[in-house]
Design a protein around this motif. Structure first.
Motif, short mmCIF file in Angstrom:
data_model
loop_
_atom_site.label_atom_id
_atom_site.label_comp_id
_atom_site.label_asym_id
_atom_site.label_seq_id
_atom_site.Cartn_x
_atom_site.Cartn_y
_atom_site.Cartn_z
N ARG A 253 0.83 -1.21 0.00
CA ARG A 253 0.00 0.00 0.00
C ARG A 253 0.86 1.25 0.00
O ARG A 253 0.59 2.20 -0.74
CB ARG A 253 -0.93 0.00 1.22
N LEU A 254 1.91 1.26 0.82
CA LEU A 254 2.81 2.41 0.86
C LEU A 254 3.50 2.59 -0.50
O LEU A 254 3.60 3.71 -1.01
CB LEU A 254 3.86 2.24 1.96
N PHE A 255 3.92 1.48 -1.09
CA PHE A 255 4.57 1.53 -2.40
C PHE A 255 3.62 2.14 -3.45
O PHE A 255 4.02 3.00 -4.24
CB PHE A 255 4.98 0.11 -2.81
N ALA A 256 2.38 1.70 -3.43
CA ALA A 256 1.40 2.20 -4.40
C ALA A 256 1.10 3.68 -4.17
O ALA A 256 1.12 4.49 -5.11
CB ALA A 256 0.13 1.38 -4.34
N LEU A 257 0.82 4.05 -2.93
CA LEU A 257 0.46 5.44 -2.62
C LEU A 257 1.66 6.37 -2.74
O LEU A 257 1.56 7.45 -3.31
CB LEU A 257 -0.14 5.53 -1.22
N GLY A 258 2.79 5.96 -2.20
CA GLY A 258 3.99 6.79 -2.25
C GLY A 258 4.60 6.86 -3.64
O GLY A 258 5.27 7.84 -3.99
N GLY A 259 4.36 5.83 -4.44
CA GLY A 259 4.91 5.80 -5.79
C GLY A 259 4.06 6.49 -6.83
O GLY A 259 4.54 6.80 -7.93
N ALA A 260 2.81 6.77 -6.51
CA ALA A 260 1.91 7.38 -7.51
C ALA A 260 2.44 8.70 -8.06
O ALA A 260 2.40 8.92 -9.28
CB ALA A 260 0.51 7.54 -6.92
N PRO A 261 2.96 9.61 -7.22
CA PRO A 261 3.50 10.85 -7.79
C PRO A 261 4.70 10.61 -8.71
O PRO A 261 4.88 11.31 -9.71
CB PRO A 261 3.92 11.67 -6.56
N VAL A 262 5.48 9.60 -8.39
CA VAL A 262 6.63 9.27 -9.23
C VAL A 262 6.15 8.74 -10.58
O VAL A 262 6.66 9.13 -11.63
CB VAL A 262 7.56 8.25 -8.54
#
Length: 179
Positions: free
Chosen positions: A21-30
């Motif tokens: 979940r962190l990867f998906a949410l934190g990676g979305a701006p990237v």
């Protein structure tokens, strides 16, 4: 008191799910930055960044570093070669042997993107004070090293057969009742 991560009772208590979940949410701006502004996928960026950090290597070495299987790495490299961001040099003695490296355009793109990705990372980490960030770093290092050891001792001859829609155990019917 036992933390939910140490004694999971639901999906939200599982470490891997929380990290996903962190990867998906934190990676979305990237992803928006990479795809929207530069027209490259996250996987392509990962390969570019690894080549920038480690230099020329074989596609197999790159797949291992990127934690990708060889076919996915090969497809992403084909795209990066077509975009002239990566060069592929085939060994004269053996056409099956190749080395990949960044082109000048690939290096320039990496050098342009990396500070922006680092800024997104800094924004994400900004909610943690220094001691908490250091503790997180230490915890991630310890968990990664332990996961590596677990993978080395896990039974290697048991593999899921994804094409058949399940594990070998289910295909054999070990846990199924007879009609």
């Amino acid at each position: 008191m036992t933390l939910s991560l140490q004694a999971p009772r639901a999906l939200d208590d599982l470490l891997n799910y929380r990290l996903l979940r962190l990867f998906a949410l934190g990676g979305a701006p990237v992803i928006r930055l990479l795809e929207g502004r530069y027209g490259i996928a996250r996987r392509e960026w990962r390969l570019l960044a690894l080549l920038a950090a480690h230099g020329e290597m074989s596609p197999s070495q790159l797949a291992t570093l990127a934690h990708l299987d060889r076919p996915r790495t090969s497809r992403a490299l084909t795209v990066l070669v077509a975009k002239r961001l990566v060069g592929r040099q085939v060994a004269a003695a053996d056409a099956r042997r190749a080395r990949v490296s960044l082109t000048d355009a690939g290096r320039a793109l990496h050098d342009e993107i990396f500070p922006q990705v680092a800024a997104i990372n800094q924004q994400l980490m900004s909610v943690l004070d220094d001691p908490t960030a250091q503790a997180l770093d230490a915890a991630l290092t310890a968990l990664t090293e332990h996961a590596q050891r677990l993978n080395e001792v896990t039974v290697r001859d048991v593999r899921a057969d994804r094409r058949s829609g399940g594990s070998r155990r289910l295909r054999r019917g070990d846990d199924m009742e007879s009609p």
